[in-house]
Design a protein around this motif. Structure first.
Motif, PDB file in Angstrom:
ATOM      1  N   TRP A  72      28.455  42.892  39.665  1.00 21.19           N
ATOM      2  CA  TRP A  72      29.080  41.830  38.864  1.00 21.19           C
ATOM      3  C   TRP A  72      30.441  41.454  39.446  1.00 21.19           C
ATOM      4  O   TRP A  72      30.965  40.388  39.169  1.00 21.19           O
ATOM      5  CB  TRP A  72      29.249  42.274  37.399  1.00 21.19           C
ATOM      6  CG  TRP A  72      30.155  43.452  37.229  1.00 21.19           C
ATOM      7  CD1 TRP A  72      29.790  44.761  37.148  1.00 21.19           C
ATOM      8  CD2 TRP A  72      31.586  43.440  37.143  1.00 21.19           C
ATOM      9  NE1 TRP A  72      30.887  45.570  37.018  1.00 21.19           N
ATOM     10  CE2 TRP A  72      32.009  44.777  37.014  1.00 21.19           C
ATOM     11  CE3 TRP A  72      32.548  42.437  37.176  1.00 21.19           C
ATOM     12  CZ2 TRP A  72      33.355  45.133  36.914  1.00 21.19           C
ATOM     13  CZ3 TRP A  72      33.884  42.794  37.074  1.00 21.19           C
ATOM     14  CH2 TRP A  72      34.269  44.125  36.942  1.00 21.19           C
ATOM     15  N   GLN A  73      30.984  42.349  40.273  1.00 23.42           N
ATOM     16  CA  GLN A  73      32.349  42.210  40.744  1.00 23.42           C
ATOM     17  C   GLN A  73      32.508  41.076  41.755  1.00 23.42           C
ATOM     18  O   GLN A  73      31.617  40.769  42.523  1.00 23.42           O
ATOM     19  CB  GLN A  73      32.836  43.503  41.417  1.00 23.42           C
ATOM     20  CG  GLN A  73      32.723  44.733  40.563  1.00 23.42           C
ATOM     21  CD  GLN A  73      31.369  45.429  40.679  1.00 23.42           C
ATOM     22  OE1 GLN A  73      30.363  44.848  41.045  1.00 23.42           O
ATOM     23  NE2 GLN A  73      31.348  46.710  40.342  1.00 23.42           N
ATOM     24  N   GLY A  74      33.694  40.512  41.729  1.00 24.47           N
ATOM     25  CA  GLY A  74      34.110  39.571  42.766  1.00 24.47           C
ATOM     26  C   GLY A  74      35.109  40.292  43.657  1.00 24.47           C
ATOM     27  O   GLY A  74      34.857  41.415  44.088  1.00 24.47           O
TER      28      GLY A  74
ATOM     29  N   LEU B 104      40.950  42.757  39.061  1.00 21.86           N
ATOM     30  CA  LEU B 104      39.584  42.667  39.553  1.00 21.86           C
ATOM     31  C   LEU B 104      38.928  41.437  38.950  1.00 21.86           C
ATOM     32  O   LEU B 104      38.952  41.242  37.741  1.00 21.86           O
ATOM     33  CB  LEU B 104      38.803  43.925  39.161  1.00 21.86           C
ATOM     34  CG  LEU B 104      37.350  44.006  39.598  1.00 21.86           C
ATOM     35  CD1 LEU B 104      37.226  43.914  41.119  1.00 21.86           C
ATOM     36  CD2 LEU B 104      36.737  45.308  39.095  1.00 21.86           C
ATOM     37  N   ASN B 105      38.397  40.605  39.785  1.00 25.84           N
ATOM     38  CA  ASN B 105      37.729  39.387  39.333  1.00 25.84           C
ATOM     39  C   ASN B 105      36.225  39.602  39.264  1.00 25.84           C
ATOM     40  O   ASN B 105      35.672  40.383  40.035  1.00 25.84           O
ATOM     41  CB  ASN B 105      38.021  38.235  40.299  1.00 25.84           C
ATOM     42  CG  ASN B 105      39.487  37.930  40.374  1.00 25.84           C
ATOM     43  OD1 ASN B 105      40.093  37.547  39.379  1.00 25.84           O
ATOM     44  ND2 ASN B 105      40.085  38.127  41.535  1.00 25.84           N
ATOM     45  N   PHE B 106      35.574  38.899  38.355  1.00 24.31           N
ATOM     46  CA  PHE B 106      34.112  38.891  38.310  1.00 24.31           C
ATOM     47  C   PHE B 106      33.634  37.896  39.358  1.00 24.31           C
ATOM     48  O   PHE B 106      34.389  37.033  39.813  1.00 24.31           O
ATOM     49  CB  PHE B 106      33.602  38.512  36.916  1.00 24.31           C
ATOM     50  CG  PHE B 106      34.137  37.209  36.405  1.00 24.31           C
ATOM     51  CD1 PHE B 106      33.527  36.003  36.733  1.00 24.31           C
ATOM     52  CD2 PHE B 106      35.268  37.187  35.599  1.00 24.31           C
ATOM     53  CE1 PHE B 106      34.031  34.800  36.270  1.00 24.31           C
ATOM     54  CE2 PHE B 106      35.775  35.982  35.129  1.00 24.31           C
ATOM     55  CZ  PHE B 106      35.158  34.793  35.468  1.00 24.31           C
ATOM     56  N   ASN B 107      32.379  38.015  39.743  1.00 22.10           N
ATOM     57  CA  ASN B 107      31.790  37.090  40.702  1.00 22.10           C
ATOM     58  C   ASN B 107      31.528  35.761  39.988  1.00 22.10           C
ATOM     59  O   ASN B 107      30.673  35.695  39.104  1.00 22.10           O
ATOM     60  CB  ASN B 107      30.491  37.678  41.249  1.00 22.10           C
ATOM     61  CG  ASN B 107      29.843  36.812  42.297  1.00 22.10           C
ATOM     62  OD1 ASN B 107      29.731  35.609  42.132  1.00 22.10           O
ATOM     63  ND2 ASN B 107      29.398  37.441  43.368  1.00 22.10           N
ATOM     64  N   PRO B 108      32.260  34.693  40.350  1.00 22.82           N
ATOM     65  CA  PRO B 108      32.133  33.428  39.624  1.00 22.82           C
ATOM     66  C   PRO B 108      30.800  32.713  39.854  1.00 22.82           C
ATOM     67  O   PRO B 108      30.396  31.901  39.024  1.00 22.82           O
ATOM     68  CB  PRO B 108      33.301  32.590  40.140  1.00 22.82           C
ATOM     69  CG  PRO B 108      33.585  33.148  41.499  1.00 22.82           C
ATOM     70  CD  PRO B 108      33.249  34.613  41.414  1.00 22.82           C
TER      71      PRO B 108
END
Length: 144
Positions: free
Chosen positions: A42-44, A53-57
Motif C-alpha cells: 500500500w506504501q508509496g 510515509l505516503n500511500f501509493n496514490p
C-alpha cells in the motif's frame, strides 16, 4: 493455518472496498468477522524532509483515511501492515527510525489494527525492536 495475502502487489482501494462490501453482504460481518487488513504494497514513498510515509496514490487515489472511513461505515474495522525494519518484506518503506511518525499517521488515518513484521531489521534484539514500535503506536490510542 497459513495466512495469505491474496492481492499481493495488486492491492488497491477498489479491492478493499469490494471486500468490505462482500463481508457485509455475505453475512461474514454478522458471523463475527470484523477486520480487513491491508497487507504489504500500500506504501508509496517516504518524504525525505518530513519523514512522512505516503500511500501509493495510484493504488489508493482517495487515500487511506477515506478508505478507513468507508470500511468503518460498513461497521467493520481496518488494519494496515508495516515493518519494524528499514523495509517491509516486499521491499516497501518500513518503520525503522520512523516509528513515532508512522504511529501518528496510522492514528490520523483511523487505523484500528497494525500487522507489524520483522524484515530488513538492523542487527537488534527482535523483541525490543517490535515492542518499541508497538508501544509508540499504542501511545496514540488507536491501534491494537
Amino acid at each position: 493455518m497459513e495466512q495469505l495475502n491474496p492481492f499481493g502487489e495488486n492491492v488497491n482501494e477498489r479491492v478493499i472496498r469490494e471486500t468490505a462490501d462482500a463481508m457485509v453482504s455475505s453475512g461474514l460481518k454478522d458471523a463475527g468477522f470484523s477486520y480487513i487488513v491491508i497487507d504489504d504494497y500500500w506504501q508509496g514513498t517516504r518524504d525525505t524532509v518530513t519523514g512522512v510515509l505516503n500511500f501509493n496514490p495510484e493504488r489508493f487515489p482517495s487515500g487511506i483515511k477515506a478508505l478507513a472511513d468507508y470500511v468503518h461505515s460498513k461497521g467493520l474495522k481496518i488494519g494496515i501492515y508495516s515493518d519494524a525494519g528499514t523495509m517491509t518484506c516486499g521491499d516497501q518503506p518500513g518503520s525503522f527510525g520512523y516509528e513515532e511518525n508512522d504511529a501518528k499517521l496510522f492514528a490520523d488515518w483511523s487505523i484500528d489494527y497494525l500487522k507489524y513484521d520483522y524484515c530488513h531489521c538492523p542487527i537488534m534484539d527482535q523483541k525490543t525492536t517490535i515492542t518499541n514500535g508497538n508501544n509508540k503506536i499504542q501511545n496514540h490510542g488507536r491501534c491494537s
